[in-house]
Motif scaffolding. Structure first.
Motif, PDB file in Angstrom:
ATOM      1  N   ILE A 184       0.846  -1.160  -0.180  1.00  0.00           N
ATOM      2  CA  ILE A 184       0.122  -0.081  -0.116  1.00  0.00           C
ATOM      3  C   ILE A 184       1.043   1.348  -0.071  1.00  0.00           C
ATOM      4  O   ILE A 184       2.041   1.257   0.318  1.00  0.00           O
ATOM      5  CB  ILE A 184      -1.088  -0.074   1.359  1.00  0.00           C
ATOM      6  CG1 ILE A 184      -0.092   0.008   2.694  1.00  0.00           C
ATOM      7  CG2 ILE A 184      -2.006  -1.117   1.292  1.00  0.00           C
ATOM      8  CD1 ILE A 184      -1.123   0.210   3.874  1.00  0.00           C
ATOM      9  N   ASN A 185       0.485   2.485  -0.454  1.00  0.00           N
ATOM     10  CA  ASN A 185       0.923   3.570  -0.358  1.00  0.00           C
ATOM     11  C   ASN A 185       1.541   3.879   1.084  1.00  0.00           C
ATOM     12  O   ASN A 185       0.987   3.554   2.221  1.00  0.00           O
ATOM     13  CB  ASN A 185       0.201   4.838  -0.751  1.00  0.00           C
ATOM     14  CG  ASN A 185       0.000   4.645  -2.385  1.00  0.00           C
ATOM     15  OD1 ASN A 185       1.050   4.648  -2.909  1.00  0.00           O
ATOM     16  ND2 ASN A 185      -1.209   5.048  -2.703  1.00  0.00           N
ATOM     17  N   SER A 192       1.322   6.480   2.751  1.00  0.00           N
ATOM     18  CA  SER A 192       0.122   7.022   3.525  1.00  0.00           C
ATOM     19  C   SER A 192      -0.926   6.274   4.114  1.00  0.00           C
ATOM     20  O   SER A 192      -1.755   6.679   4.896  1.00  0.00           O
ATOM     21  CB  SER A 192      -0.535   8.357   2.436  1.00  0.00           C
ATOM     22  OG  SER A 192      -1.120   7.328   1.491  1.00  0.00           O
ATOM     23  N   THR A 195      -2.938   4.591   2.048  1.00  0.00           N
ATOM     24  CA  THR A 195      -4.055   4.216   1.106  1.00  0.00           C
ATOM     25  C   THR A 195      -3.614   3.275   0.209  1.00  0.00           C
ATOM     26  O   THR A 195      -2.512   3.135  -0.009  1.00  0.00           O
ATOM     27  CB  THR A 195      -4.243   5.817   0.175  1.00  0.00           C
ATOM     28  OG1 THR A 195      -3.123   5.914  -0.519  1.00  0.00           O
ATOM     29  CG2 THR A 195      -4.631   6.871   0.940  1.00  0.00           C
ATOM     30  N   PRO A 196      -4.653   2.633  -0.392  1.00  0.00           N
ATOM     31  CA  PRO A 196      -4.430   1.537  -1.541  1.00  0.00           C
ATOM     32  C   PRO A 196      -3.661   2.005  -2.777  1.00  0.00           C
ATOM     33  O   PRO A 196      -4.010   2.996  -3.227  1.00  0.00           O
ATOM     34  CB  PRO A 196      -5.735   1.034  -1.524  1.00  0.00           C
ATOM     35  CG  PRO A 196      -6.790   1.656  -1.241  1.00  0.00           C
ATOM     36  CD  PRO A 196      -6.141   2.742  -0.295  1.00  0.00           C
ATOM     37  N   ASP A 239      -6.364  -2.513  -5.534  1.00  0.00           N
ATOM     38  CA  ASP A 239      -7.068  -3.731  -4.782  1.00  0.00           C
ATOM     39  C   ASP A 239      -6.431  -5.206  -5.458  1.00  0.00           C
ATOM     40  O   ASP A 239      -6.800  -6.134  -4.544  1.00  0.00           O
ATOM     41  CB  ASP A 239      -8.571  -3.471  -4.717  1.00  0.00           C
ATOM     42  CG  ASP A 239      -9.141  -2.422  -4.147  1.00  0.00           C
ATOM     43  OD1 ASP A 239      -8.156  -2.007  -3.135  1.00  0.00           O
ATOM     44  OD2 ASP A 239     -10.257  -1.808  -4.346  1.00  0.00           O
TER      45      ASP A 239
END
Length: 145
Positions: free
Chosen positions: A34-35, A37, A39-40, A43
């Motif tokens: 994932i990032n 941060s 966030t994805p 998926d």
């Protein structure tokens, strides 16, 4: 004769791959990471026409140097792949059966040092470089009897 590679992915998704012409390894369309941060990135971890990694780490170990063991001091390690880990501060031994990873073992984690480089020396020993202001060059040798 194969080209082996490790990839330092974002939060998870560190990979071992064998590089082959014409192969799509999927980044960033498929990943196990994932990032930073949180966030994805996507998926998807699989897609038609995209290769799966030979091995991946989640969470990330932050792989660094990588070398095959070809020495004689550790006969059970002959042909195994060794990967340094910056984040997890260890050396990872990957036991191989041809082009498959059949076992993973963490080594020297008790040193609490980031392993920056891993190399097979001309002397038949595995050499490591730690990553710190007072970095060290380490040589792996079998324990004394």
């Amino acid at each position: 004769g194969a080209i082996w590679s490790h990839e330092h992915g974002p939060r998870g998704g560190d990979e071992i791959n064998i590089i082959e012409a014409g192969t799509n390894y999927g980044w960033p369309d498929i990943t196990y990471g994932i990032n930073y941060s949180g966030t994805p990135i996507t998926d998807d971890t699989h897609r038609e026409g995209m290769a799966q990694p030979l091995h991946y780490w989640d969470p990330s170990i932050a792989p660094s140097g990588m070398a095959f063991y070809t020495g004689e001091d550790f006969p059970d390690w002959q042909g195994d792949l060794f990967v340094g880990a910056l984040k997890m501060q260890k050396l990872v031994r990957l036991e191989l059966d041809d082009r498959s990873i059949v076992e993973e073992e963490d080594l020297i984690a008790s040193l609490n040092k980031r392993i920056r480089a891993v190399a097979m020396g001309n002397d038949g020993h595995l050499w490591l470089l730690t990553d710190s202001a007072d970095g060290e060059v380490l040589r792996l040798v079998p324990p004394s009897p």
